[in-house]
Design an enzyme around this catalytic site. Structure first.
Site, PDB file in Angstrom:
ATOM      1  N   ASN A  94     -15.178  22.741  12.116  1.00  0.00           N
ATOM      2  CA  ASN A  94     -14.058  22.487  12.587  1.00  0.00           C
ATOM      3  C   ASN A  94     -12.631  22.935  11.125  1.00  0.00           C
ATOM      4  O   ASN A  94     -11.174  22.764  12.325  1.00  0.00           O
ATOM      5  CB  ASN A  94     -13.356  20.908  12.175  1.00  0.00           C
ATOM      6  CG  ASN A  94     -14.022  19.750  13.386  1.00  0.00           C
ATOM      7  OD1 ASN A  94     -14.910  20.885  14.731  1.00  0.00           O
ATOM      8  ND2 ASN A  94     -14.756  18.665  13.439  1.00  0.00           N
ATOM      9  N   GLN A 111     -24.861  20.675   6.913  1.00  0.00           N
ATOM     10  CA  GLN A 111     -24.525  21.998   5.641  1.00  0.00           C
ATOM     11  C   GLN A 111     -25.395  22.320   5.000  1.00  0.00           C
ATOM     12  O   GLN A 111     -27.080  21.705   4.843  1.00  0.00           O
ATOM     13  CB  GLN A 111     -23.687  21.641   5.656  1.00  0.00           C
ATOM     14  CG  GLN A 111     -22.382  21.654   6.786  1.00  0.00           C
ATOM     15  CD  GLN A 111     -21.021  21.677   6.427  1.00  0.00           C
ATOM     16  OE1 GLN A 111     -20.330  21.472   5.830  1.00  0.00           O
ATOM     17  NE2 GLN A 111     -19.984  21.191   7.588  1.00  0.00           N
ATOM     18  N   TYR A 166     -26.053  17.313  17.430  1.00  0.00           N
ATOM     19  CA  TYR A 166     -27.258  16.032  15.421  1.00  0.00           C
ATOM     20  C   TYR A 166     -27.531  14.751  16.563  1.00  0.00           C
ATOM     21  O   TYR A 166     -27.061  14.209  17.435  1.00  0.00           O
ATOM     22  CB  TYR A 166     -25.813  15.977  15.618  1.00  0.00           C
ATOM     23  CG  TYR A 166     -25.004  17.557  14.502  1.00  0.00           C
ATOM     24  CD1 TYR A 166     -25.359  17.988  13.260  1.00  0.00           C
ATOM     25  CD2 TYR A 166     -23.814  17.616  14.762  1.00  0.00           C
ATOM     26  CE1 TYR A 166     -24.619  18.834  12.996  1.00  0.00           C
ATOM     27  CE2 TYR A 166     -23.128  18.833  15.015  1.00  0.00           C
ATOM     28  CZ  TYR A 166     -23.218  18.866  13.277  1.00  0.00           C
ATOM     29  OH  TYR A 166     -23.197  20.768  12.890  1.00  0.00           O
ATOM     30  N   GLU A 180     -25.068  24.844  14.957  1.00  0.00           N
ATOM     31  CA  GLU A 180     -24.843  23.446  14.045  1.00  0.00           C
ATOM     32  C   GLU A 180     -26.401  22.870  14.900  1.00  0.00           C
ATOM     33  O   GLU A 180     -26.078  22.644  15.985  1.00  0.00           O
ATOM     34  CB  GLU A 180     -23.423  23.203  14.385  1.00  0.00           C
ATOM     35  CG  GLU A 180     -22.785  24.068  13.678  1.00  0.00           C
ATOM     36  CD  GLU A 180     -21.292  23.098  13.467  1.00  0.00           C
ATOM     37  OE1 GLU A 180     -21.037  21.158  13.815  1.00  0.00           O
ATOM     38  OE2 GLU A 180     -19.801  23.013  13.797  1.00  0.00           O
ATOM     39  N   GLU A 191     -18.770  25.028   5.169  1.00  0.00           N
ATOM     40  CA  GLU A 191     -17.382  24.723   5.133  1.00  0.00           C
ATOM     41  C   GLU A 191     -16.524  23.886   3.888  1.00  0.00           C
ATOM     42  O   GLU A 191     -17.680  23.234   3.402  1.00  0.00           O
ATOM     43  CB  GLU A 191     -17.739  23.343   6.698  1.00  0.00           C
ATOM     44  CG  GLU A 191     -16.950  23.350   7.504  1.00  0.00           C
ATOM     45  CD  GLU A 191     -16.333  22.750   8.643  1.00  0.00           C
ATOM     46  OE1 GLU A 191     -15.181  22.794   9.066  1.00  0.00           O
ATOM     47  OE2 GLU A 191     -17.546  22.208   8.951  1.00  0.00           O
ATOM     48  N   ASN A 238     -14.643  27.610  17.224  1.00  0.00           N
ATOM     49  CA  ASN A 238     -15.532  27.027  16.662  1.00  0.00           C
ATOM     50  C   ASN A 238     -15.297  25.828  17.818  1.00  0.00           C
ATOM     51  O   ASN A 238     -13.804  24.626  18.121  1.00  0.00           O
ATOM     52  CB  ASN A 238     -15.146  26.041  15.597  1.00  0.00           C
ATOM     53  CG  ASN A 238     -16.527  25.078  15.748  1.00  0.00           C
ATOM     54  OD1 ASN A 238     -17.579  24.815  15.299  1.00  0.00           O
ATOM     55  ND2 ASN A 238     -15.975  23.896  15.267  1.00  0.00           N
ATOM     56  N   GLU A 239     -15.892  25.287  18.879  1.00  0.00           N
ATOM     57  CA  GLU A 239     -16.214  24.134  19.976  1.00  0.00           C
ATOM     58  C   GLU A 239     -14.523  23.787  20.072  1.00  0.00           C
ATOM     59  O   GLU A 239     -14.520  22.397  20.158  1.00  0.00           O
ATOM     60  CB  GLU A 239     -16.282  22.488  18.431  1.00  0.00           C
ATOM     61  CG  GLU A 239     -17.475  22.093  17.870  1.00  0.00           C
ATOM     62  CD  GLU A 239     -18.145  21.145  17.735  1.00  0.00           C
ATOM     63  OE1 GLU A 239     -16.977  20.605  17.179  1.00  0.00           O
ATOM     64  OE2 GLU A 239     -18.972  20.448  16.938  1.00  0.00           O
TER      65      GLU A 239
END
Length: 509
Positions: free
Chosen positions: A72, A353, A244, A292, A27, A172-173
């Protein structure tokens, strides 16, 4: 001493281990790209500005598909800013990470970097501040061979042949209030379906990923997936999962059992997906893209974010540069075990990442690049997990946790391909070694067993700029094979990978 007994049989498989299970994520965030993969003044940089020491480490890590450019970041990104003459590209505010994006690295440069590391591009489109029109224009630019203005623009920008990008993320999200363009499940589901239909009018063979929940703890989790897929099921191939993990308040025992949460997450999403499939009476199967996942000490970022002011929009600031310990690596190895055990439905995944930002690889400007502790379980699993994932029958003692109750002291996964069986083990016990016996009599195991992993008397040990080689892979010399039974002693708080040759190859795929 705790004990565990595992039984494996080539007839009982989970599913094929696809290479996309070992993807990564890059990212435009912090020092990931600038001063990470791209540092023109570095001694190892080529004429393209990319650090070749980082290229070699990414190749060693073994990432297959790389998701880009966010994250993001993508919800405020105009892809046009990152193509054309570099000197003419605009600098923009990155609202997601309160930074300035120079656009010195864009689509063409990143594809060139992927060619260097040997990975496939997985491209995300902006459905936060943009929509179907811009997504189709980007697809036309990347994938159409010739005949239109955008295909000609791509050729004029230095790439005659199309990128031929197969896998695309539809935003995304979008369930997250922090996301630019955040909307509810109904609005996003309709937008995803509309965008997917438009993109397929250009290329019917695309593989499209709809946004699932940005975490299992979201208040809309489960219902979000159901509603989104009610609108988009027939138009997409995957729904995403994001997770996460971090240690909370010194509770290492629960942290080591994070795989229990990932298992429940995957199984809940699969149940929801299949419910929608049943209601729609569809013959199509939608799989999971766990695009992710990682260890991320998110609370540290939340504290850092409070310090930003309207006057500060730095270029490539040091953000999310978590320093990973042995314990973190053992947990990451346990999460890989969870992914392998669900290889039938999790057919794509991306460690988030790769460089500097919550990453297995760290760099110093003008200085070295090094492997964090989490590098090792990922690189070993990516290299050795081949063929079919096997169903592992586990009979093990249990160990207590505050979050998950009593859990098996050992987590295990296994794969089989041709002449080798691979077994991956995590010992969750805080203080005691665990003896593991593996029944391999359904195979014909033979030869020397390789056993290596990560553990240390100091579970907080880490690699950093001062001591980049403090922690590494260690050989486990306790592995013994006799009459089809393999025994191995696992140190406390450890992750181990075993490779067992077999005389008669089975499990080819």
């Amino acid at each position: 001493m705790p004990r565990a007994h595992l039984t494996l049989n080539p007839a009982f498989t989970v599913g094929p281990v696809r290479r996309r299970l070992f993807g990564g994520f890059v990212e435009h965030l912090g020092r990931h790209i600038y001063d990470g993969i791209h540092e023109p003044g570095h001694p190892t940089a080529g004429p393209d500005g990319f650090r070749r020491d980082v290229v070699e480490l990414v190749k060693e890590l073994g990432v297959s598909t790389v998701r880009y450019p966010g994250g993001n970041f993508v919800s405020g990104y105009n892809w046009e800013d990152g193509v054309g003459p570099v000197a003419e590209r605009p600098s923009r505010l990155d609202l997601a990470w309160h930074s300035t994006e120079t656009n010195q690295v864009g689509l063409h440069e990143f594809q060139h970097w992927l060619d260097l590391v040997g990975s496939e591009l997985m491209l995300a489109v902006n459905l936060g501040t943009r929509g179907p029109k811009e997504a189709v224009e980007l697809l036309e630019y990347t994938n159409l061979p010739a005949g239109t203005a955008r295909a000609a623009q791509r050729a004029a920008n230095g790439r005659e042949e199309p990128f031929r990008i197969a896998m695309w993320c539809l935003g995304n999200e979008m369930d997250g209030p922090w996301q630019l363009g955040h909307r509810d499940a109904t609005d996003y589901g309709k937008l995803a379906a509309m965008t997917a239909k438009a993109m397929r009018q250009v290329d019917r063979e695309l593989e499209l990923v709809a946004c699932g929940s940005s975490g299992r703890g979201m208040p809309t989790f489960g219902e979000w997936e159901r509603v989104v897929l009610t609108h988009a099921y027939d138009d997409v191939d995957y729904i995403s999962c994001h997770a996460y993990y971090q240690e909370h308040d010194g509770d290492l025992a629960s942290f080591l059992a994070s795989g229990v949460d990932m298992d429940a997450y995957i199984e809940s999403v699969v149940a929801t997906v299949d419910h929608v499939r049943t209601v729609k009476r569809s013959a199509k199967r939608v799989d999971l893209a766990f695009d992710e996942w990682n260890i991320w000490y998110m609370s540290r970022w939340q504290e850092q974010a409070r310090t930003f002011s309207i006057d500060e929009w730095p270029v490539a600031p040091r953000l999310l540069e978590d320093r990973y310990t042995v314990a973190d690596a053992v947990v990451l190895g346990g999460l890989l075990i969870s992914l392998l055990n669900h290889a039938d439905r999790v057919t794509s995944a991306n460690l988030a990442q790769l460089v500097n930002v919550i990453a297995p690889i760290m760099t110093e400007p003008g200085g070295p690049a090094w492997r964090q502790t989490t590098f090792f379980p990922f690189s070993v699993t990516s290299r050795t997990a081949r063929g079919d994932a096997l169903r592992v029958l586990v009979d093990a003692d249990e160990t207590p946790t505050a979050t998950f109750g009593s859990v098996p002291v050992v987590a295990a996964a296994a794969t089989c391909a041709g002449p080798a069986i691979s077994v991956f083990l995590q010992n969750r016990h805080l203080t005691e070694a665990t003896t593991v016996t593996i029944d391999l009599r359904a195979f014909q195991p033979t030869g020397a067993v390789s056993a290596q992993g990560i553990w240390d008397t100091d579970v907080r040990a880490a690699n950093d700029l001062r001591d980049p080689h403090r922690v590494g892979l260690r050989n486990n010399d306790t592995a013994r094979l006799s009459d089809g039974l393999l025994t191995v002693e696992l140190p406390p708080v450890s992750w181990t990978a075993l490779t067992i040759p077999q005389a008669t190859p089975s499990g080819e795929s």
